[in-house]
Design an enzyme around this catalytic site. Sequence first.
Site, PDB file in Angstrom:
ATOM      1  CE  LYS A   1       6.625  -2.582  11.669  1.00 46.15           C
ATOM      2  NZ  LYS A   1       6.245  -3.582  10.659  1.00 46.15           N
ATOM      3  CD  GLN A   2       2.900   0.877   9.931  1.00 49.04           C
ATOM      4  OE1 GLN A   2       3.371  -0.241  10.017  1.00 49.04           O
ATOM      5  NE2 GLN A   2       2.680   1.481   8.792  1.00 49.04           N
TER       6      GLN A   2
ATOM      7  CD1 TRP B   1       0.741  -0.646   3.035  1.00 50.16           C
ATOM      8  CD2 TRP B   1      -0.539   1.100   3.542  1.00 50.16           C
ATOM      9  NE1 TRP B   1       1.100  -0.239   4.285  1.00 50.16           N
ATOM     10  CE2 TRP B   1       0.326   0.836   4.632  1.00 50.16           C
ATOM     11  CE3 TRP B   1      -1.442   2.148   3.645  1.00 50.16           C
ATOM     12  CZ2 TRP B   1       0.324   1.601   5.804  1.00 50.16           C
ATOM     13  CZ3 TRP B   1      -1.434   2.910   4.808  1.00 50.16           C
ATOM     14  CH2 TRP B   1      -0.567   2.624   5.868  1.00 50.16           C
ATOM     15  CG  ASP B   2       4.814   0.778   1.355  1.00 48.39           C
ATOM     16  OD1 ASP B   2       3.861   0.125   1.813  1.00 48.39           O
ATOM     17  OD2 ASP B   2       5.996   0.563   1.643  1.00 48.39           O
TER      18      ASP B   2
ATOM     19  CD  GLU C   1       2.807  -4.373   9.284  1.00 50.24           C
ATOM     20  OE1 GLU C   1       3.949  -4.752   9.595  1.00 50.24           O
ATOM     21  OE2 GLU C   1       2.436  -4.216   8.101  1.00 50.24           O
TER      22      GLU C   1
END
Lengths: 514, 514
Positions: B344-345, B103-104, B232
């Site tokens: 994580k993000q 998806w980046d 994640e």
Amino acid sequence: VRIVKYLAYHHDGDEPTKELMFRAKQTLERAAAEGVRVAREEQRRFLEDFWERSDVIVEGAPLLQQAVRFNLFQLAQASARVEGYGIPAKGLTGRGYEGHYFWDAEIYTLPFLIHTAPALAKNLLRHRYRMLDKARQRAREVNERGALFPWRTINGDEASAYYAAGTAQYHINADIAYALVHYVRATNDSEFMAQCGAEILVETARLWAGLGVFSERKGGRFVINGVTGPDEYSALVDNNTFTNLMAQENLRQAARVVKWLQDTDAEAHAQLVEHTGLDDAELEMWEKAADLMYIPYDEELRLFLQDDGFLDQERWDFENTPPENYPLLLHYHPLVLYRHQVIKQADVVLATFLLGDAFSYEDKRRILDYYDPLTTSDSSLSECIQCIMAAEVGDDLRAAEEYFMDVVGIDLADAAGNVRDGIHVASAGGTWMALVNGFGGMRERDGVLWFRPRLPSRMKRLAFKVRYKECMLAVDITERGAEYALEEGDRMTIVHNGETMSVRRAHMLQRPLQ
Amino acid sequence: VRIVKYLAYHHDGDEPTKELMFRAKQTLERAAAEGVRVAREEQRRFLEDFWERSDVIVEGAPLLQQAVRFNLFQLAQASARVEGYGIPAKGLTGRGYEGHYFWDAEIYTLPFLIHTAPALAKNLLRHRYRMLDKARQRAREVNERGALFPWRTINGDEASAYYAAGTAQYHINADIAYALVHYVRATNDSEFMAQCGAEILVETARLWAGLGVFSERKGGRFVINGVTGPDEYSALVDNNTFTNLMAQENLRQAARVVKWLQDTDAEAHAQLVEHTGLDDAELEMWEKAADLMYIPYDEELRLFLQDDGFLDQERWDFENTPPENYPLLLHYHPLVLYRHQVIKQADVVLATFLLGDAFSYEDKRRILDYYDPLTTSDSSLSECIQCIMAAEVGDDLRAAEEYFMDVVGIDLADAAGNVRDGIHVASAGGTWMALVNGFGGMRERDGVLWFRPRLPSRMKRLAFKVRYKECMLAVDITERGAEYALEEGDRMTIVHNGETMSVRRAHMLQRPLQ
């Protein structure tokens, strides 16, 4: 010409091949010298002894009797030579599960051994003790304290690389602790508890103490998040009721046994403290965690929830699931199963059997009523438990009998279609449990066996023997009532349909069924 | 002696090797005939053209300017020849992630291309359209309707066998839909929407319609259970806010575009209906699902929750986590991470950027205040978003600048320690976003670009160009203020610090910073 062929084997993980060859040769020479008749006699004696203490008599349906004995014979085969090993899910009959064993051993097979061949039960538990160091390492690997027994293993190493429906089932720890306590209570083997059991309890309790946490948002209750319970159609849930109740029992028993050791055996206690670095603050924390254990409950439905989020999932559309789509795990992606109310195997229902006193009769009934229709029994660990609980809370035995027919025939009829991979040992143990705990209604409570016998319509007689402490009790159920007699021991207190009775040697007691 | 070596390559998945050899030979012959000077000139023109439309000028810190251009150059390399392919996470610079893209591509790289090289953006989106049939198959594989784009892929097939932190990230569908709508809005390319986009929107919307369910227990709201969001360090959660909001947008855009097509292009609409079997009841259901989309919110904290159970998890003990234990995923079992509040993000924070209008300013601020301290930024997709939102809601730019320094240097300084596996294309795209959306404060709202420029302490000047519809806007930010000028197009409406302004060709506008 008549040819007699002798075959011998020895196994030992530590000895060199040469030594094993030597032993095998000696055995062969002895066998050849004694002749085949002696070997056959030995085998006959072994089996006569097995049937003498283990048979369950089912009269009225010869095929059913044969099927029951087929299952008992599988247990004999699987457990006869377990020295230093576990009982694999398939026994020695096939390659299914790669020879690994699981919690089935403790929860489904051990009860039979505890009540018919306690020495074998002890062997199995001693084997778990021997792998305690590996379980300690495993706990470190997953960043936890104490010990975490492997989800599937042969030699004590975790053989599963998969956590969702695998190693996230931390309940394996509590299952082993539960079986251990059951064994010691049924045998009075306090020596084993002092020497091996206490250390197992301490290290498993430690895992729970580290895994869970007192939750401010849950009013200070002790919660255990991100685990998988017995039902593998849910995964990574918060507060799985089965897990939390079993952990609670694990924590309590650990604290109880440490105190008992402290009071009764200073030396063993000192050794335990030395081996484990135990301190008193831990005991207090375990008791507090057990007392404050959070169990999800829905006030509106008056229902214990399988886990925090269970009711938030969509109900599985059973009506539009064609028969050929079972077992579901072969036809639906795990994520689809996880986001539905659909159950692979008894989960809360199993808790109502193993920890019956944590539930009222009405609780148990509501639990079975709610979860049973959601349960696919896609696991062979399921129907024996559904049978037992249907027998306990059902208005009649129809449902229990239906489950029983599935359990007893799973391998003979190859109902699961996979007997080529080996038989289902857990279901063989489950057959015994369905007969003794289900129709016999046997439960253990405060060191006493309780019975509430019910005779299925297909049977004219159901008779079995159970060993408990120093006694061997014979139970014989017919339409006329239940007869209790002691075959070993002098006196035994039992409870029949709520009535406490003392059974004495040579004085058979008879009571009507309900 | 001077040796000139020419090298040519051609690639095409469908043509035989012989044909490709022939083409390569032709190219080589042409190159040799033209000489190295011509080739060098072509390359120079290509790069001059790239810098002309894509450069971001950062004055006041030469090293920073160099680092910015290093990142932009990576984007040039990764995107220059994407005909028929995606942009892998590592571009063409290394073997990390096996050349797969994620998806980046849509969320981190496409914005740069949309605003500087829309033809390349279109190529990438057309590539997604080409894999729509495989995405339909994939949806069937996981028992869903519509289409599910692969979590990681090269040729359209799902290349991940792992669902927890992988294919359970259904948000990939909504990310592609979001990028598609962004592209069409920024380019007015309604032809592409009619011919390719609408079908993508229909099939992705269908997935959401089937994946979620109207929940009685949640007052009839539409819930989406058992998914993994961008973060994640949580997995298989119910109602991930990012996923639900992005799905809501996907459903709404699908319904809107189908209606627009119906009103404006009967032929294309008929074709869409034929290709997809679409019926009007579906549109109604999508709108209903979008309107009733459930978003978890805590009234007490006045906080959007990352997912239903997020607050029930224990807070990660950052104080006692040594620096060498980062990134956490290399030192802790996933189950340990999952049962903690540790991120994580950017997850909810990413939603506040992509779908800013779904949140009030105070919401965004509380979200950043709550989640930012829990975010490890162990993913290179994180800090650019944290930078953008810190720039939007921070009292000053200190936090944003700190994040920016990490983003811009991740590969040059090898801050993640893995540049040997290839550079981080998403972070290169994130560098551009941090500059344009972060410090430039650019947002798109109702077809208009909004700016709220802020100048970081390290910079004396920040200047960039963005293409939007038929215009190219140059934005030049210094301490004196922001200057807006049109390099292409006649007139463009923009909003600066809340003030709507019309920029005309050859009339530079200047406004003070806040």
